[in-house]
Motif scaffolding. Structure first.
Motif, PDB file in Angstrom:
ATOM      1  N   THR A   8      -1.397   8.552   2.365  1.00 59.17           N
ATOM      2  CA  THR A   8      -2.051   9.451   2.383  1.00 59.17           C
ATOM      3  C   THR A   8      -2.085  10.442   3.446  1.00 59.17           C
ATOM      4  N   TYR A  12       0.895  -1.243  -0.124  1.00 61.33           N
ATOM      5  CA  TYR A  12       0.220   0.085   0.097  1.00 61.33           C
ATOM      6  C   TYR A  12       0.822   1.254   0.076  1.00 61.33           C
ATOM      7  N   GLN A  56      -3.739   3.703   1.697  1.00 59.25           N
ATOM      8  CA  GLN A  56      -4.523   3.710   0.339  1.00 59.25           C
ATOM      9  C   GLN A  56      -3.806   2.958  -0.727  1.00 59.25           C
TER      10      GLN A  56
END
Length: 468
Positions: A371, A368, A385
């Motif tokens: 953010t 991943y 995210q």
């Protein structure tokens, strides 16, 4: 003048099984109607097996014989694949399942310039498919179909030459039923030429109106079937295995060929796919489904294969696999990669390809990116995210320095550190019932590292991160 070309594939199912399994051993296909041999490969013929033999005779002639029951559905599916390949050259295709097709040639001659150029563009496509075929070219589509089934392998470019070729056939080769053919033979009508010489009206009175209608169709410039082939919007392909596969790693060999077929399908459409679904039919067990997902949509087989191998390493089969199906239902337009002239030499993998390999190895949830979140508390100021997604939040310009490495949880300090800058007070969290009140400093620890420390309202000191 209108021209049509017809192709007849007399051993389409057998050719497909040989291609999918890479086998050259004796192989026969048994008819579903009477159980006789309807298709056989060259190795079977060399053992003395002929079309029409029963299973007992064929087995006596060859003890290493592979026997498969005829499956019209699989043969018709392969015919669709051939139509998809030929569609690259010819737009108007009419299917005659399970082993024949017809193509309107005349409109394509404007594109290719001549019949010779058209043929030399078409022939390599069929040759690469490794199928046995016969053909006939004629102004009359129904006549082209019958002449191809009669293995003419010629072009009859005029009505006169077509009629001469039809005259040379026997009545059974004109497509009449066995009952009608027997009636003709009892009257001494064994050759098509004899039948054509009789008045059409008298044939209708004696044998019914279907006979003259069928004879007239042989000299019509349009085919009775006006439904032309439409290319499929999705890719799907099946393989019937001659030998059951119990080891998941062995599945790589037939799957690699299927992925190459998918690559050709996608390249013809300038498309890519983000995922591929594989369905394995297990003997006396439920089907097992495997889904491959790429971080960036891909079409090339050599990019899908590493992902497939990683997934197969973790796949446990409940029973030997007898049948494989590959489906790719989401087609996306291919985007041309942009290349920077001054970027220098780079690795062979793109970011998306690298992420796909990492996800296949470690699991989708383990890869991943981060953010920002609207939260002042450092441990809540970010979230996970999907990789390669852009960050929707922007970093405030007035924010003080933050460490590159943040500890999973603050580490208690036994003594007050040597502080260099600060304090910066962070207070909040009342909205989710986890309030904090901290004074943050940039300090130097005993190892000489710059670290981010804070003091609580009760005077305790903690290290929360390191500057790198």
């Amino acid at each position: 003048m209108m021209l049509w070309i017809s192709f007849y594939f007399p051993a389409l199912l057998l050719n497909t099984l040989e291609r999918d399994n890479g086998s050259t051993l004796p192989l026969i296909i048994l008819s579903g109607s009477n159980g006789s041999v309807c298709q056989a490969n060259q190795s079977a013929f060399e053992h003395g097996i002929t079309l029409g033999n029963d299973l007992g005779t064929a087995s006596a002639l060859c003890h290493t014989l592979h026997v498969v029951n005829y499956d019209g559905k699989n043969e018709a599916e392969r015919l669709l694949q051939l139509a998809s390949v030929l569609y690259q050259v010819n737009a108007d295709i009419v299917l005659y399942p399970p082993n024949g097709l017809l193509m309107k040639v005349s409109p394509m001659l404007k594109l290719y310039g001549s019949l010779d150029h058209y043929w030399h563009t078409l022939l390599p496509l069929l040759t690469n498919e490794n199928v046995t075929f016969h053909f006939a070219l004629s102004p009359y589509p129904e006549a082209a179909l019958k002449l191809a089934q009669a293995k003419s392998d010629k072009g009859f470019l005029t009505p006169e030459s077509t009629q001469s070729a039809l005259d040379a056939l026997n009545v059974r080769q004109l497509g009449f039923t066995d009952k009608q053919a027997v009636q003709f033979e009892r009257m001494g009508l064994r050759q098509a030429k004899q039948l054509f010489a009789l008045p059409i009206s008298s044939l209708g009175q004696r044998f019914g109106k279907s006979v003259p209608e069928q004879l007239r169709a042989l000299t019509q410039t349009q085919t009775a079937k006006q439904t032309f082939y439409t290319p499929p919007e999705h890719f799907q392909q099946s393989i019937e295995l001659l030998h059951e596969i119990a080891n998941s790693q062995t599945l790589c060999f037939p799957l690699q060929r299927m992925l190459k077929e998918m690559e050709k399908f996608l390249d013809a459409r300038e498309a890519v796919v983000p995922n591929v679904m594989l369905i394995f039919t297990q003997r006396e067990k439920d089907d097992k489904t495997l889904t491959l997902s790429a971080a960036a949509p891909e079409s090339r087989a050599n990019r899908w294969m590493p992902l497939l191998q990683l997934h197969l390493e973790k796949l446990t089969l409940d029973a030997p696999v007898t049948h494989i199906r590959l489906e790719a239902s989401t087609l996306l337009p291919k985007q041309s990669p942009t290349q920077d002239l001054f970027a220098g030499k780079r690795g062979q993998l793109t970011s998306g390809e690298l992420i796909s390999l990492m996800q296949a190895k470690a699991g989708k949830q383990a890869v991943y990116s981060l953010t920002l979140k609207n939260d002042h508390r450092p441990e809540h100021a970010f979230c996970r995210q999907p990789p390669l997604h852009a960050c929707e939040q922007t970093l405030p310009t007035h924010l003080p320095s933050r460490p590159s490495l943040l500890h999973m949880s603050p580490r208690p300090l036994l003594a007050r550190p040597e502080t260099l800058t600060g304090p910066e007070r962070i207070s909040g969290g009342w909205w989710d019932k986890t309030p904090i009140q901290r004074d943050y400093f940039i300090a130097r620890n005993q190892q000489g590292q710059w670290c981010w420390v804070f003091r609580t309202a009760t005077g305790e000191w903690f290290e929360h991160g390191l500057f790198c």
